[in-house]
Scaffold this motif. Structure first.
Motif, PDB file in Angstrom:
ATOM      1  N   LEU A 118      -5.735  -1.893  -2.106  1.00  0.00           N
ATOM      2  CA  LEU A 118      -4.865  -2.453  -3.144  1.00  0.00           C
ATOM      3  C   LEU A 118      -5.667  -2.983  -4.328  1.00  0.00           C
ATOM      4  O   LEU A 118      -5.182  -2.998  -5.450  1.00  0.00           O
ATOM      5  CB  LEU A 118      -3.978  -3.558  -2.547  1.00  0.00           C
ATOM      6  N   LYS A 144       2.134   1.890  -3.382  1.00  0.00           N
ATOM      7  CA  LYS A 144       1.066   2.365  -4.266  1.00  0.00           C
ATOM      8  C   LYS A 144       0.855   3.872  -4.112  1.00  0.00           C
ATOM      9  O   LYS A 144       0.455   4.549  -5.065  1.00  0.00           O
ATOM     10  CB  LYS A 144      -0.230   1.607  -3.952  1.00  0.00           C
ATOM     11  N   TYR A 202       0.832  -1.202   0.000  1.00  0.00           N
ATOM     12  CA  TYR A 202       0.000   0.000   0.000  1.00  0.00           C
ATOM     13  C   TYR A 202       0.869   1.256   0.000  1.00  0.00           C
ATOM     14  O   TYR A 202       0.615   2.202  -0.751  1.00  0.00           O
ATOM     15  CB  TYR A 202      -0.949  -0.023   1.201  1.00  0.00           C
TER      16      TYR A 202
END
Length: 139
Positions: free
Chosen positions: A136, A38, A35
């Motif tokens: 995600l 990301k 995460y």
């Protein structure tokens, strides 16, 4: 201004020296790291109960220490060490911090950070895992 993600260490580790990003093997840590990546921050660090602030590519030995068992005085001392380490890489008054760490890991850091978000605050581990999986998956 940079964006910095802080992820707390976990107890489940490989039994041998490895890069920090690989040493911690719990599902929570793995999802937190995915995460964090990301989010495309400027930097990602691990808050290690033993080593303080750790770069993802630092090679470290496994250890069995957690802030959860430390006294308030020891947690304050640990936080001071982390803040000193952070000053080498971050501007505490300018950077934005995204914190993926439990209360005991962030407790004495927050008053020194001007801008931060605490994600998943108050969620139990199961709910954190659900949240991270949804994020995600792009939900």
């Amino acid at each position: 201004m940079s964006t910095i993600v802080l992820i707390s260490c976990v107890s489940k580790k490989l039994p041998y020296k490895a890069k920090a990003r690989e040493l911690y093997v719990s599902p929570l840590f793995r999802l937190n790291l995915q995460y964090a990546q990301k989010l495309t921050p400027t930097r990602i660090f691990i808050l290690s109960a033993k080593f303080g602030l750790v770069n993802l590519d630092d090679e470290i030995e496994p250890y069995d220490i957690t802030l959860n068992n430390m006294s308030v005085a020891d947690r304050r001392a640990w936080s001071q060490k982390v803040l000193e380490q952070m000053k080498e890489f971050c501007e505490l008054n300018r950077d934005h911090f995204i914190i993926l760490a439990g209360q005991k890991y962030r407790q004495y850091l927050l008053s020194h950070l001007k801008s931060y978000d605490i994600l998943m605050e108050g969620l139990r581990i199961g709910k954190q895992l659900q949240y991270l999986k949804r994020q995600l998956a792009g939900e």
